[in-house]
Every structure is written in C-alpha cells, then in structure tokens.
Design a protein around this motif. Structure first.
Motif, PDB file in Angstrom:
ATOM      1  N   LYS A   1      10.438 -17.956  -6.335  1.00 54.32           N
ATOM      2  CA  LYS A   1      11.498 -17.522  -6.816  1.00 54.32           C
ATOM      3  C   LYS A   1      10.466 -16.978  -8.011  1.00 54.32           C
ATOM      4  CE  LYS A   1      14.313 -21.288  -6.913  1.00 54.32           C
ATOM      5  NZ  LYS A   1      15.570 -22.057  -8.352  1.00 54.32           N
ATOM      6  N   TYR A   2      10.443 -15.723  -8.353  1.00 48.93           N
ATOM      7  CA  TYR A   2       9.763 -14.807  -9.422  1.00 48.93           C
ATOM      8  C   TYR A   2       9.781 -15.341 -10.769  1.00 48.93           C
ATOM      9  CZ  TYR A   2       9.229 -13.003  -4.355  1.00 48.93           C
ATOM     10  OH  TYR A   2       9.353 -12.547  -2.859  1.00 48.93           O
ATOM     11  N   ASP A   3      10.999 -15.445 -11.492  1.00 44.65           N
ATOM     12  CA  ASP A   3      11.121 -15.629 -12.242  1.00 44.65           C
ATOM     13  C   ASP A   3      11.259 -17.366 -13.052  1.00 44.65           C
ATOM     14  OD1 ASP A   3      13.414 -17.026 -11.316  1.00 44.65           O
ATOM     15  OD2 ASP A   3      14.887 -16.121 -12.610  1.00 44.65           O
ATOM     16  N   ALA A   4      10.197 -17.476 -11.825  1.00 50.14           N
ATOM     17  CA  ALA A   4       9.989 -19.346 -12.450  1.00 50.14           C
ATOM     18  C   ALA A   4       8.012 -19.640 -12.952  1.00 50.14           C
ATOM     19  CB  ALA A   4      10.452 -19.914 -12.007  1.00 50.14           C
ATOM     20  N   GLU A   5       7.797 -20.193 -13.047  1.00 50.79           N
ATOM     21  CA  GLU A   5       6.156 -20.634 -12.967  1.00 50.79           C
ATOM     22  C   GLU A   5       5.362 -21.100 -12.074  1.00 50.79           C
ATOM     23  OE1 GLU A   5       2.540 -22.420 -16.081  1.00 50.79           O
ATOM     24  OE2 GLU A   5       4.386 -22.027 -17.010  1.00 50.79           O
ATOM     25  N   ASN A   6       6.589 -22.554 -12.252  1.00 52.98           N
ATOM     26  CA  ASN A   6       6.211 -23.580 -11.281  1.00 52.98           C
ATOM     27  C   ASN A   6       7.381 -23.688  -9.735  1.00 52.98           C
ATOM     28  OD1 ASN A   6       4.626 -24.252 -12.377  1.00 52.98           O
ATOM     29  ND2 ASN A   6       6.350 -25.718 -13.576  1.00 52.98           N
ATOM     30  N   SER A   7       6.827 -22.316  -9.250  1.00 52.44           N
ATOM     31  CA  SER A   7       7.920 -21.905  -7.963  1.00 52.44           C
ATOM     32  C   SER A   7       7.588 -21.717  -6.629  1.00 52.44           C
ATOM     33  CB  SER A   7       8.248 -20.452  -8.192  1.00 52.44           C
ATOM     34  OG  SER A   7       7.467 -19.390  -8.126  1.00 52.44           O
TER      35      SER A   7
END
Length: 71
Positions: free
Chosen positions: A45-51
């Motif tokens: 997920k490109y919009d989450a820090e922990n991805s």
C-alpha cells in the motif's frame, strides 16, 4: 512494487539484495507471513507507512533500484 528485500538465503532473516541486513522495517500488520513460499519483499500500500509485504518472488511487479552516485 519490489523493494529489493529477501529472506531466500535464510528463512526469516531479511536482507537487502546487496546483502546488507535490514536495520529498520515497515512490515504491514501480520507480515511477513509467507514462510518459505514468499521470500521477496514489496510495498503493498503506497499510502501507508507500514506497508511491506512478503510475496512469492515469481510475481511480476514494478520495482525500484538503487544506484551509487560518484562523489
């Protein structure tokens, strides 16, 4: 997107493809979870820090590369 992360040499010991150990990680919740069938790391997920996610290395994904710049 592949980020150059693998545990294919030793299961559970994640390293960058240049052999350097991972000193800080950003795994998504409940990741890595693929055991011996998922030995490459990607960004899920490109919009989450922990991805970070572990995935089978045979999948065709985009990738990023690193290049050393001469000083």
């Amino acid at each position: 997107m592949w980020i150059g992360l693998t545990d294919s040499e030793t299961e559970g010991t994640w390293k960058w493809v240049d052999g350097t150990p991972v000193t800080q990680s950003y795994w998504a919740s409940k990741e890595p979870n693929g055991k011996t069938t998922e030995n490459c790391g990607d960004i899920k997920k490109y919009d989450a820090e922990n991805s970070w996610n572990d995935e089978g290395c045979h999948h065709s994904l985009y990738w990023v590369c690193e290049k050393k710049v001469p000083k």
